[in-house]
Design an enzyme around this catalytic site. Structure first.
Site, PDB file in Angstrom:
ATOM      1  N   TYR A 144       0.860  -1.181   0.000  1.00  0.00           N
ATOM      2  CA  TYR A 144       0.000   0.000   0.000  1.00  0.00           C
ATOM      3  C   TYR A 144       0.894   1.228   0.000  1.00  0.00           C
ATOM      4  CZ  TYR A 144      -3.432   3.409   1.792  1.00  0.00           C
ATOM      5  OH  TYR A 144      -4.249   4.492   1.971  1.00  0.00           O
ATOM      6  N   ASP A 239       9.511   2.773  -0.955  1.00  0.00           N
ATOM      7  CA  ASP A 239       8.536   3.502  -0.149  1.00  0.00           C
ATOM      8  C   ASP A 239       8.842   3.208   1.310  1.00  0.00           C
ATOM      9  OD1 ASP A 239       6.456   4.526   1.248  1.00  0.00           O
ATOM     10  OD2 ASP A 239       4.865   3.547   0.100  1.00  0.00           O
ATOM     11  N   LYS A 267       5.527   9.834   8.212  1.00  0.00           N
ATOM     12  CA  LYS A 267       5.450   9.329   9.580  1.00  0.00           C
ATOM     13  C   LYS A 267       6.553   9.871  10.502  1.00  0.00           C
ATOM     14  CE  LYS A 267       2.857   5.250   8.102  1.00  0.00           C
ATOM     15  NZ  LYS A 267       1.499   5.250   8.592  1.00  0.00           N
TER      16      LYS A 267
HETATM   17  N1  HOZ Z   1      -3.275   3.440   6.240  1.00  0.00           N
HETATM   18  C1  HOZ Z   1      -2.814   3.689   7.559  1.00  0.00           C
HETATM   19  C2  HOZ Z   1      -1.962   2.628   8.077  1.00  0.00           C
HETATM   20  N2  HOZ Z   1      -1.331   1.780   7.148  1.00  0.00           N
HETATM   21  C3  HOZ Z   1      -3.958   3.898   8.475  1.00  0.00           C
HETATM   22  C4  HOZ Z   1      -4.005   5.280   8.927  1.00  0.00           C
HETATM   23  C5  HOZ Z   1      -5.132   5.579   9.909  1.00  0.00           C
HETATM   24  O1  HOZ Z   1      -6.191   4.966   9.827  1.00  0.00           O
HETATM   25  O2  HOZ Z   1      -4.947   6.436  10.716  1.00  0.00           O
END
Ligand code: HOZ
Length: 427
Positions: A144, A239, A267
């Site tokens: 992802y 990534d 992050k």
């Molecule tokens: N896509 C985020 C973690 N892989 C989730 C982010 C969230 O829901 O705060």
């Protein structure tokens, strides 16, 4: 444990936000129950609006490597705020964070700050396409890279968690050049290069997959991607939004000693404030406007609060020289959960790289999306709920990563292991 206030807030939130949340996985749909509303975080702990305390292994989905509300990060944000919250003009803070990031990741020769990981990956891919004058890109099944249209194909994280067949609203034309290969399978990559010679602009990969749960690269996989892309004149994008400062302070590129052409970050480098970045080889980065023709811009890019928080967080990592301690704490947790499950005769696959980990309820070793998706999501939900009852807050999905911070002491880790043992004992 009462969650009356969370229940009230969630009832109202569902009238205000789709599904009651502002990011899908938070809704707890994959684990049952309902989301907890958080009042505050402190160190390794989260406190909900009903006064319950949890040991937190979500850590805002990775950013908080120094824990919640670290006094030095908070002070940096407070001081920055007194000087104004956004300038829309360059500030020295951008140079400071850039140099700090580069000192950990020397493959990054030039960088551009953006506001999220999604922005970072979509911009890096636009850049790779501009640089190579090619259109096709390769991503991996179960990886992802944020929610940009071109990347919402066989994606992990929330898409996998909700079992969505990718997303409506993404025009077929937008993804016609997005090719999908199998993680840890170089043959599947070679086959695409054979099928589309001289047409592939880039491979984008989570070098340690985190968004289908933690799946480490098999020996030779990342080296193979480097060799294939170099041979084909394609751009290799790591990534590292999730893995940066998490599998190693220098990211997966330092851990496995591979030089990607471009790296995407987010992050940790924002110290808990919204940030993203893409960077890499100078020759490629110079294509970015205004030094080159590849356009990308952002009103809040290089935001002084985010830069200040990121600088403070990275300074803490450098000063405290704490990688070994973090790695050991994560190893202690990994071993503890694995042995608690084994004592109870419950088959799990406990994966971990550095400070990222996942407990898969499966008898199959996870190496790609096919071997990950067979994990028992019902059992994961049961584990999640039992851990929550025992005061441990895990990511509410089988297909996400857990994270450790410098605030997770051995005593806290041991409490977590005891909670897991209790969960398995009462299975
Ligand atoms: N896509 C985020 C973690 N892989 C989730 C982010 C969230 O829901 O705060």
């Amino acid at each position: 444990m009462s969650i009356t206030n969370s229940i009230k807030l969630f009832t109202e939130a569902q009238t205000l936000f789709p599904g009651g949340v502002n990011s899908p996985v938070r809704a707890f749909r994959a684990v049952g129950g309902q989301p907890l509303f958080i009042e505050r975080g402190e160190g390794a702990y989260l406190f909900d609006v009903d006064g319950n305390r949890y040991i937190d292994y979500v850590l805002s989905w990775g950013p908080l490597v120094t824990g919640h509300a670290h006094p030095k990060v908070v002070a940096a944000i407070q001081q920055a705020a007194t000087r104004g919250t956004s300038y829309g003009a360059p500030s020295p803070l951008e140079l400071e964070l850039a140099k700090s990031v580069m000192s950990f990741m020397p493959n990054i020769e030039m960088i551009r700050f953006v506001n999220s990981g999604t922005e970072a990956t979509m911009s890096a891919l636009r850049l790779a396409r501009a640089y190579t004058k090619r259109d096709k890109i390769i991503k991996f099944d179960g990886c992802y890279h944020g929610h940009a249209d071109l990347l919402l194909v066989q994606a992990g994280s929330g898409v996998a968690t909700l079992g969505l067949p990718d997303s409506p609203g993404v025009p077929a034309n937008t993804v016609k050049d997005t090719l999908v290969a199998d993680f840890n399978n170089l043959d599947s990559v070679e086959a695409l290069f054979k099928q589309y010679p001289d047409q592939i602009a880039a491979i984008i990969v989570e070098p340690v997959a985190g968004n289908m749960g933690v799946v480490p690269p098999l020996p030779g996989f990342l080296e193979g991607l480097r060799a294939i892309t170099s041979r084909a004149g394609s751009v290799l994008i790591f990534d590292e939004v999730m893995t940066g400062f998490r599998v190693h302070f220098g990211g997966a590129q330092a851990l496995y000693n591979i030089q990607p052409d471009l790296t995407t970050l987010g992050k940790v480098i924002g110290g808990g404030l919204p940030v993203g970045a893409y960077g890499g080889k100078r020759e490629i980065m110079q294509m970015v406007a205004p030094s080159g023709p590849m356009y990308q811009a952002g009103t809040l890019a290089g935001n002084p609060l985010a830069m200040s928080a990121g600088i403070a967080a990275l300074n803490l990592l450098r000063e405290e020289n704490c990688w070994e301690k973090l790695d050991q704490a994560a190893g202690r947790l990994e071993a503890g959960i694995a042995s608690a499950a084994s004592r109870a005769g419950i088959p799990i696959q406990q994966t971990r790289v550095g400070t990222m980990f996942t407990t898969f309820f499966s008898e199959t070793k996870p190496v790609d999306w096919n071997t990950v998706k067979v994990a028992d999501k019902i059992l994961f939900g049961k584990f999640f709920q039992k851990m929550l009852e025992n005061g441990v807050y895990l990511a509410p999905s089988q297909f996400e990563s857990g994270f450790i911070s410098t605030m997770h002491t051995n005593a806290i880790i041991d409490k977590t292991i005891a909670a897991a043992a209790e969960a398995f004992r009462t299975w």
